[in-house]
Design a protein around this motif. Sequence first.
Motif, PDB file in Angstrom:
ATOM      1  N   ARG A   1       0.822  -1.214   0.000  1.00  0.00           N
ATOM      2  CA  ARG A   1       0.000   0.000   0.000  1.00  0.00           C
ATOM      3  C   ARG A   1       0.853   1.261   0.000  1.00  0.00           C
ATOM      4  NH1 ARG A   1      -0.171  -1.899   5.256  1.00  0.00           N
ATOM      5  NH2 ARG A   1       0.445  -0.398   6.878  1.00  0.00           N
ATOM      6  N   TRP A   2       2.170   1.118   0.150  1.00  0.00           N
ATOM      7  CA  TRP A   2       3.078   2.266   0.084  1.00  0.00           C
ATOM      8  C   TRP A   2       3.878   2.185  -1.217  1.00  0.00           C
ATOM      9  CZ3 TRP A   2       3.156  -1.509   3.859  1.00  0.00           C
ATOM     10  CH2 TRP A   2       4.138  -2.499   3.722  1.00  0.00           C
ATOM     11  N   ARG A   3       4.458   3.322  -1.611  1.00  0.00           N
ATOM     12  CA  ARG A   3       5.150   3.365  -2.904  1.00  0.00           C
ATOM     13  C   ARG A   3       6.577   3.873  -2.810  1.00  0.00           C
ATOM     14  NH1 ARG A   3       0.926   6.628  -6.530  1.00  0.00           N
ATOM     15  NH2 ARG A   3       0.866   7.866  -4.620  1.00  0.00           N
ATOM     16  N   LEU A   4       6.939   4.499  -1.690  1.00  0.00           N
ATOM     17  CA  LEU A   4       8.272   5.086  -1.557  1.00  0.00           C
ATOM     18  C   LEU A   4       8.979   4.496  -0.343  1.00  0.00           C
ATOM     19  CD1 LEU A   4       7.468   8.863  -2.222  1.00  0.00           C
ATOM     20  CD2 LEU A   4       8.473   7.223  -3.817  1.00  0.00           C
ATOM     21  N   ASN A   5      10.297   4.541  -0.382  1.00  0.00           N
ATOM     22  CA  ASN A   5      11.072   4.046   0.758  1.00  0.00           C
ATOM     23  C   ASN A   5      10.725   4.792   2.036  1.00  0.00           C
ATOM     24  OD1 ASN A   5      12.486   2.143  -0.762  1.00  0.00           O
ATOM     25  ND2 ASN A   5      14.080   3.611  -1.340  1.00  0.00           N
ATOM     26  N   ALA A   6      10.455   6.094   1.925  1.00  0.00           N
ATOM     27  CA  ALA A   6      10.146   6.900   3.110  1.00  0.00           C
ATOM     28  C   ALA A   6       8.856   6.457   3.783  1.00  0.00           C
ATOM     29  CB  ALA A   6      10.051   8.377   2.738  1.00  0.00           C
ATOM     30  N   GLU A   7       8.021   5.703   3.083  1.00  0.00           N
ATOM     31  CA  GLU A   7       6.746   5.258   3.636  1.00  0.00           C
ATOM     32  C   GLU A   7       6.790   3.806   4.097  1.00  0.00           C
ATOM     33  OE1 GLU A   7       4.110   5.797   0.395  1.00  0.00           O
ATOM     34  OE2 GLU A   7       4.350   7.972   0.292  1.00  0.00           O
ATOM     35  N   ALA A   8       7.823   3.059   3.721  1.00  0.00           N
ATOM     36  CA  ALA A   8       7.878   1.626   3.999  1.00  0.00           C
ATOM     37  C   ALA A   8       8.168   1.353   5.475  1.00  0.00           C
ATOM     38  CB  ALA A   8       8.937   0.968   3.130  1.00  0.00           C
ATOM     39  N   PRO A   9       7.472   0.421   6.102  1.00  0.00           N
ATOM     40  CA  PRO A   9       7.769   0.059   7.501  1.00  0.00           C
ATOM     41  C   PRO A   9       9.148  -0.583   7.610  1.00  0.00           C
ATOM     42  CG  PRO A   9       5.586  -0.727   6.833  1.00  0.00           C
ATOM     43  CD  PRO A   9       6.287  -0.282   5.591  1.00  0.00           C
ATOM     44  N   GLY A  10       9.857  -0.257   8.689  1.00  0.00           N
ATOM     45  CA  GLY A  10      11.186  -0.825   8.877  1.00  0.00           C
ATOM     46  C   GLY A  10      11.159  -2.344   8.966  1.00  0.00           C
ATOM     47  N   ALA A  11      10.132  -2.910   9.631  1.00  0.00           N
ATOM     48  CA  ALA A  11      10.040  -4.369   9.765  1.00  0.00           C
ATOM     49  C   ALA A  11       9.927  -5.029   8.398  1.00  0.00           C
ATOM     50  CB  ALA A  11       8.848  -4.737  10.645  1.00  0.00           C
ATOM     51  N   TRP A  12       9.164  -4.393   7.507  1.00  0.00           N
ATOM     52  CA  TRP A  12       9.010  -4.958   6.158  1.00  0.00           C
ATOM     53  C   TRP A  12      10.355  -4.954   5.423  1.00  0.00           C
ATOM     54  CZ3 TRP A  12       9.792  -4.053   1.049  1.00  0.00           C
ATOM     55  CH2 TRP A  12       9.074  -4.803   0.126  1.00  0.00           C
ATOM     56  N   LEU A  13      11.107  -3.844   5.526  1.00  0.00           N
ATOM     57  CA  LEU A  13      12.403  -3.762   4.854  1.00  0.00           C
ATOM     58  C   LEU A  13      13.385  -4.789   5.418  1.00  0.00           C
ATOM     59  CD1 LEU A  13      12.811   0.132   4.608  1.00  0.00           C
ATOM     60  CD2 LEU A  13      12.186  -1.446   2.770  1.00  0.00           C
ATOM     61  N   ARG A  14      13.390  -4.960   6.739  1.00  0.00           N
ATOM     62  CA  ARG A  14      14.304  -5.934   7.332  1.00  0.00           C
ATOM     63  C   ARG A  14      13.993  -7.352   6.867  1.00  0.00           C
ATOM     64  NH1 ARG A  14      13.629  -2.370  11.708  1.00  0.00           N
ATOM     65  NH2 ARG A  14      11.960  -3.632  12.627  1.00  0.00           N
ATOM     66  N   ASP A  15      12.713  -7.678   6.789  1.00  0.00           N
ATOM     67  CA  ASP A  15      12.332  -9.014   6.332  1.00  0.00           C
ATOM     68  C   ASP A  15      12.581  -9.191   4.844  1.00  0.00           C
ATOM     69  OD1 ASP A  15      11.549  -9.619   8.887  1.00  0.00           O
ATOM     70  OD2 ASP A  15       9.420  -9.220   8.537  1.00  0.00           O
ATOM     71  N   HIS A  16      12.277  -8.159   4.061  1.00  0.00           N
ATOM     72  CA  HIS A  16      12.411  -8.268   2.613  1.00  0.00           C
ATOM     73  C   HIS A  16      13.860  -8.470   2.195  1.00  0.00           C
ATOM     74  CE1 HIS A  16      11.512  -7.529  -1.644  1.00  0.00           C
ATOM     75  NE2 HIS A  16      12.549  -6.699  -1.661  1.00  0.00           N
ATOM     76  N   PHE A  17      14.761  -7.705   2.800  1.00  0.00           N
ATOM     77  CA  PHE A  17      16.177  -7.799   2.428  1.00  0.00           C
ATOM     78  C   PHE A  17      16.931  -8.837   3.259  1.00  0.00           C
ATOM     79  CE2 PHE A  17      15.223  -3.297   1.189  1.00  0.00           C
ATOM     80  CZ  PHE A  17      15.434  -3.461  -0.175  1.00  0.00           C
ATOM     81  N   ALA A  18      16.243  -9.459   4.228  1.00  0.00           N
ATOM     82  CA  ALA A  18      16.884 -10.456   5.094  1.00  0.00           C
ATOM     83  C   ALA A  18      18.209  -9.917   5.655  1.00  0.00           C
ATOM     84  CB  ALA A  18      17.113 -11.760   4.333  1.00  0.00           C
ATOM     85  N   LEU A  19      18.152  -8.740   6.256  1.00  0.00           N
ATOM     86  CA  LEU A  19      19.354  -8.058   6.730  1.00  0.00           C
ATOM     87  C   LEU A  19      20.004  -8.827   7.887  1.00  0.00           C
ATOM     88  CD1 LEU A  19      18.055  -4.385   6.611  1.00  0.00           C
ATOM     89  CD2 LEU A  19      19.458  -5.580   4.928  1.00  0.00           C
ATOM     90  N   THR A  20      21.289  -9.018   7.783  1.00  0.00           N
ATOM     91  CA  THR A  20      22.046  -9.779   8.783  1.00  0.00           C
ATOM     92  C   THR A  20      22.557  -8.847   9.881  1.00  0.00           C
ATOM     93  OG1 THR A  20      24.137  -9.476   7.613  1.00  0.00           O
ATOM     94  CG2 THR A  20      22.765 -11.379   6.974  1.00  0.00           C
ATOM     95  N   PRO A  21      22.957  -9.412  11.041  1.00  0.00           N
ATOM     96  CA  PRO A  21      23.549  -8.579  12.105  1.00  0.00           C
ATOM     97  C   PRO A  21      24.770  -7.812  11.643  1.00  0.00           C
ATOM     98  CG  PRO A  21      22.922 -10.716  12.986  1.00  0.00           C
ATOM     99  CD  PRO A  21      22.720 -10.801  11.497  1.00  0.00           C
TER     100      PRO A  21
END
Length: 516
Positions: free
Chosen positions: A441-461
């Motif tokens: 439902r969002w279109r820009l990085n500034a609107e994306a939830p941090g949890a979604w970005l962490r899961d999407h990119f599978a960010l490591t420690p």
Amino acid sequence: MSEETIGHAIGRASAVALWGLGGKIVSIEAGVSAGLPGIDIVGLPDTSVSESRKRLRAALAYLGTPVATQHLTINLTPGTVPKVGTGFDLGIAVAVLRALGLIDNDDTADVIHCGEIGLDGRIRPVTGVLPALHTGMQAGFDRFVVPIGNASEASLLGRARILAVASLAELVNGYGGSMAVPPLPAVLEMDRPVPVATELHDLGEVQGQTEGRFGLEVAAAGGHNLLLRGTPGAGKTLLAQCLPGILPPLDDDEAVEVATVRSLRGELDGSDGLDHRPPFEAPHHRSTASALIGGRRPGTVGILSRAHRGVLFMDEAPEFSRDVLEALRQPMEARRIHIHRAWGSMVLPASFQLVMAANPCPCGVGMAGAGTDCRCTPLDKRRYRSRLSGPLLDRVDLQLELLPVSPADLRLGGAQETSESVAARVREARRRQAERFADCRWRLNAEAPGAWLRDHFALTPAVLSDLDRALDTGRITMRGYDRVLRVATTLADLGGKTGPDPDTMRTALALRTQET
């Protein structure tokens, strides 16, 4: 009483009571009854709606249909919804003429009417036609009657059956009646607010300020809020005025949203079609919180809504009142404004990109490397900076310190990169975001939830280590944590990377937490 007589005893039409960009469908009923001659309007009309009876009486007399000997009652339902503005005139007139038997059509209630009636029967253009049509279409209406002066504006939707009329007599004839049309010129123009000329610039005009230019590009690419702090003459205002030139044009849906806001303010002409340029609003630092938010009455919008889908630039941000600055916080998160007043409540759009400019201290020169003597005490500096509160700054993704322009910067002359080339990189970054968020439902990085970005990119420690350390030491809050992650994602998009890495994380953190 026969069925035909009963049919003519009550006339009906429809209109729209605007509430923000939306509204409520209003059913207009007019009845003729015995009693003292006069016209009564009930159903929470404001003064401008109540005065409609005087305009209608004079117009009908001018057109040869006086109603001075009859008692008319006009009911606007639902009665709990406030009715504001002269746009109800046309619907009221149609309902009255139907009740008098001068209009034979029995489907006038299935048509939305919007327009003001002059004393000579001419239909004058009004504000808010575009949101009224949009509300009607959402409610299932497909036929609309508007003033001929609003015809271009109404055509912007392109999906409705529009009848643009110049006079009440013309509309009566269109409904199958018979009324002589006075030989008067149509009213095509209305009193519109004088638009404030926006002075925009090209990045090629900016000398030096490499970091400021880079921050502006990142802000444009991801839709991030930006604070530029520097000495007078460093180029803060010039940089902000370059931002609209590197933003992508609005798509059709966004352009319609912006046009709807302009229609509410009476600024929309519509003759040149939809304007796809992002809005740019730069309020004066003496603007009030009420002017910023709007909603003094139903259908009015403030500066934040005028900046919807565009840029809100606050020059000399610490000079704005505390109420104004703190009023930004909720809209920056929700991207809309919830207004509660004595007349009711409504929601206005406010998805804007905030750019603030500020001096380092009251005298303006208290910055390392400025090469001048600051006259401010440490207490003066602290008090000045505290005008931008921590909760407000926590919502600003990029916070840059700009040094004064040097002679070496001036000697570069025309070697600076122009807005056109920067805009191309911004468009590519926006394209990558559109693909990534296609099902969101969002279109820009500034609107994306941090949890979604962490899961999407599978960010490591390992990738998040610098960010985790900053959170542990109190340099950033959890909100700041997610916002740094959003900026890092934008940096990855600009760099053509598949996602944030340790380098983009460190850069994003530095762009947020600079201090002098």
